[in-house]
Enzyme design. Structure first.
Site, PDB file in Angstrom:
ATOM      1  CG  HIS A 329      20.162  49.627  98.106  1.00  0.00           C
ATOM      2  ND1 HIS A 329      20.065  49.905  99.442  1.00  0.00           N
ATOM      3  CD2 HIS A 329      21.356  48.984  97.951  1.00  0.00           C
ATOM      4  CE1 HIS A 329      21.152  49.458 100.066  1.00  0.00           C
ATOM      5  NE2 HIS A 329      21.947  48.886  99.167  1.00  0.00           N
ATOM      6  CD  GLU A 330      22.621  46.919  94.987  1.00  0.00           C
ATOM      7  OE1 GLU A 330      23.785  47.377  95.023  1.00  0.00           O
ATOM      8  OE2 GLU A 330      22.148  46.239  95.900  1.00  0.00           O
ATOM      9  CG  HIS A 333      25.540  51.054  97.080  1.00  0.00           C
ATOM     10  ND1 HIS A 333      25.867  51.474  98.348  1.00  0.00           N
ATOM     11  CD2 HIS A 333      24.854  49.886  97.236  1.00  0.00           C
ATOM     12  CE1 HIS A 333      25.400  50.604  99.240  1.00  0.00           C
ATOM     13  NE2 HIS A 333      24.778  49.642  98.589  1.00  0.00           N
ATOM     14  CD  GLU A 350      24.688  48.271 102.056  1.00  0.00           C
ATOM     15  OE1 GLU A 350      23.563  48.201 101.524  1.00  0.00           O
ATOM     16  OE2 GLU A 350      25.744  48.107 101.428  1.00  0.00           O
ATOM     17  CG  HIS A 412      23.583  44.636 104.358  1.00  0.00           C
ATOM     18  ND1 HIS A 412      24.724  43.923 104.081  1.00  0.00           N
ATOM     19  CD2 HIS A 412      23.150  45.135 103.174  1.00  0.00           C
ATOM     20  CE1 HIS A 412      24.964  43.986 102.774  1.00  0.00           C
ATOM     21  NE2 HIS A 412      24.029  44.716 102.204  1.00  0.00           N
TER      22      HIS A 412
END
Length: 650
Positions: A329-330, A333, A350, A412
């Site tokens: 996920h990070e 980004h 998100e 989120h």
């Protein structure tokens, strides 16, 4: 000397347990043999289109355009542009020209909704005053990265001259890297953009088990740095030093050990790199063959990306939250940040990163962390289970359905409708592969999913049309356009994408394309990544298989189904094998009927590392359906390796 070195790490059992259509013609034609020629053709034709200043660009006489690097994906070319006004960069003036392999324009995505008009470019307040205003937006400031004049041309508002300052430090919520746009005439804050994007994960700790990672050897010292993509490295957040060692054995199996946390994070980063290449044709997380350093040791129940790094924090038990979906996920980004338009906006950032995290987990397909559509289920941050459920966001208190309030929600929480849409597109309402059922917010009827690989392919190609004014409504248009472009001879994928958006109550847009002809019956849902999405003629296996030194042959399998034809005369086999002396290796493709096709012979003089090659074979005498095997044997002693991944397209 730097070389790729395989490593088996045994972790302790206790821890391992608005856009508009410019022109739409017929189906996209086949890509030229030379991709660089296709990219140049697309860039030249895009420049010709832009030079004609079509009305959709809202271009005035004081504006000019700077073409960026063309991005290619599945026969389509995406040519991004930035805009200036009297020499000043226009924030919100970006656009993307989408064309097929012949250079024919298929779509143009433009952030700016109206002409800038006449605008003074003389600031009435100083850059120093603007920087002071920017600094005041944070609780503490550790660095001011610079201040520059820009034209802020956000959609729906009049353009203004602004000072843009990026400051780093902490906000009331934690670490921050904030860009602040201040009106150059009045000193008023016009917009803030937070560069730190984070996920607060939950779960049970580090469960990847014994894994292989590719490290760098320099002299007698190994480092946790990818030997081929050196910007992929894992570091101790205290001092930002890359982990090193003399024995190439890492971690002690404890979730509270930073080096062990780095093993998991580094493993995920390398596997995601392979996923991006195999499934999406992208060259690394940053699109240029690299990524960002991952730093384990953040003293917070959090993890984040800020444009320069990924920081990994810990749960309340002090264990580092480096699971596949959190790290994926990070880094997701970062992928979002380095596709056209930058980080997604209006409550979409998100869910965009969640889709990439989910695809990463499915590609890895680690038996210790079976792929699913939960977020953070393996890193028990506060003991309350996953923080997001893509198939039913309401289980974590988020909305399943889009409404006019979604874009203004906490980022989120705003991911709920997008995650729900992605799940319905990938798996449908009643999956048959063990995934949970999912309901509709509106409408009726079952939705049959396209599989995770097709779903992320559509999502990624929509991201390549993204502008700086992204939103849920625009993502609906972009994903429908992507489905139509990627599957020009079928409406099945288009109709599934549309049905999924309708099901989560994202309304139709005037810019949405339509699809007529082609198939309308959605294919069955996907099975795990070792079998390709049902109904496709391609598949990938990303599970590592150790190759014994001077031992017997090993194999890795891909099952092709619902490809009711003969295999192609130009079938491709993309092979990624990590090995310290590739001349040791014989590599064969074994057809479902047992026929052996040699891809690579052994050589006593080829001492280079690794086999990273795409082979083309005439397989037209074979039926496409069935289980195909990549068979590898190490003939000579002294060097070792493993099958990293392979992709078969028949």
């Amino acid at each position: 000397m730097k070389r790729r070195t395989p490593l088996i790490i045994a972790l302790a059992a206790g821890t391992a347990a608005a856009s508009a259509m410019v022109a739409v013609t017929g189906p996209a034609t086949a890509a030229p043999v030379d991709p660089s020629a296709s990219a140049k053709l697309a860039a030249d034709k895009a420049d010709a289109l832009v030079a004609s200043r079509p009305a959709i660009l809202h271009a005035g006489t004081n504006e000019s355009f700077q073409q960026q690097k063309t991005i290619q994906s599945f026969g389509m070319n995406y040519v991004p542009y930035k805009r200036t006004y009297k020499g000043f960069p226009v924030e919100g003036g970006d656009f993307v020209v989408v064309s097929d392999s012949t250079g024919a324009t298929k779509y143009t995505s433009v952030a700016q909704g109206a002409p800038i008009g006449e605008l003074s470019t003389v600031a009435k307040i100083s850059d120093t005053a603007a920087a002071a205003t920017a600094k005041a937006q944070l609780k503490t400031v550790s660095n001011v990265e610079g201040t520059k004049l820009v034209i802020l041309a956000e959609e729906g508002t009049a353009a203004k001259l602004a000072w843009s300052t990026t400051v780093a430090g902490t906000s009331a919520e934690g670490p921050s890297r904030l860009t602040v746009d201040v009106d150059a005439a009045t000193g008023k804050v016009l917009r803030t953009t937070e560069r730190v994007t984070d996920v607060t994960g939950t779960g049970t700790g580090w469960i990847n088990g014994s894994v292989s990672i590719d490290t760098t050897l320099s002299g007698s010292t190994y480092s946790m740095q990818d030997p081929s993509h050196t910007t992929i490295r894992c570091q101790n957040a205290t001092g930002n030093a890359t982990f090193t060692g003399s024995d190439n054995v890492w971690g002690n199996g404890s979730g509270t050990d930073r080096e062990t946390g780095c093993v998991d994070a580094f493993y995920v980063a390398q596997k995601q790199y392979a996923m991006l290449s195999s499934w999406l044709g992208r060259n690394g997380q940053n699109g240029s063959g690299g990524a960002w350093p991952i730093r384990v040791g953040l003293n917070d129940q959090n993890a984040y990306y800020d444009g320069t790094q990924v920081q990994i924090g810990k749960n309340t038990a002090g264990q580092w939250i480096a699971s596949a979906d959190v790290v994926g996920h990070e880094l997701g980004h970062g992928i979002d940040d380095t596709t056209p338009g930058g980080i997604s906006r209006s409550g979409t950032q998100e869910f965009v990163a969640d889709t990439i995290g989910a695809a990463t987990e499915w590609y890895i397909n680690n038996p210790n962390d079976a792929p699913d559509y939960q977020v953070g289920e393996e890193v028990n941050l506060v003991g309350s289970g996953p923080i997001r459920y893509m198939y039913n966001p309401s289980l974590a208190g988020d909305s399943n359905c889009y409404s006019s309030s979604t874009p203004g929600s906490e980022v989120h929480a705003a991911a709920g409708p997008g995650n729900h849409w992605f799940y319905l597109m990938a798996e449908g309402t009643n999956p048959t592969n063990g995934q949970p059922t999912s309901t509709r917010c509106s409408g009726s009827g079952a939705i049959t999913g396209l599989g995770i690989q097709n779903a992320i392919k559509i999502m990624y190609n929509a991201m390549l049309m993204k502008t700086s004014t992204s939103s849920y409504l625009k993502y609906r248009t972009w994903t429908l356009t992507a489905a139509k472009n990627l599957f020009p001879n079928s409406c099945t994928e288009f109709n599934t994408v549309k049905a999924a958006w309708d099901a989560v109550s994202v309304p139709a847009q005037t810019a949405d394309p339509t699809c007529t002809g082609g198939g309308t019956t959605p294919p069955p849902t996907t099975t795990p990544p070792t079998t390709p999405p049902t109904g496709t003629c391609t598949g990938t296996n990303g599970t590592d298989v150790t190759i014994p030194d001077a031992g017997s042959a090993v194999s890795s399998s891909i099952a092709i189904s619902n490809c009711a034809r003969a295999a192609s005369a130009t079938s491709t086999i993309a092979v990624n094998i990590v090995h310290t002396y590739r001349g040791d290796l014989r590599v064969d493709l074994v057809a479902p009927d047992g026929t052996v096709y040699n891809l690579k012979a052994t050589s006593s003089t080829d001492s280079a590392d690794n086999v990273n090659t795409t082979y083309t074979k005439n397989l037209s005498s074979e039926a496409a359906n069935g289980t195909w095997q990549l068979r590898v044997q190490d003939i000579y002693r002294a060097d070792t390796g493993y099958i990293n991944s392979w992709t078969l397209t028949v």
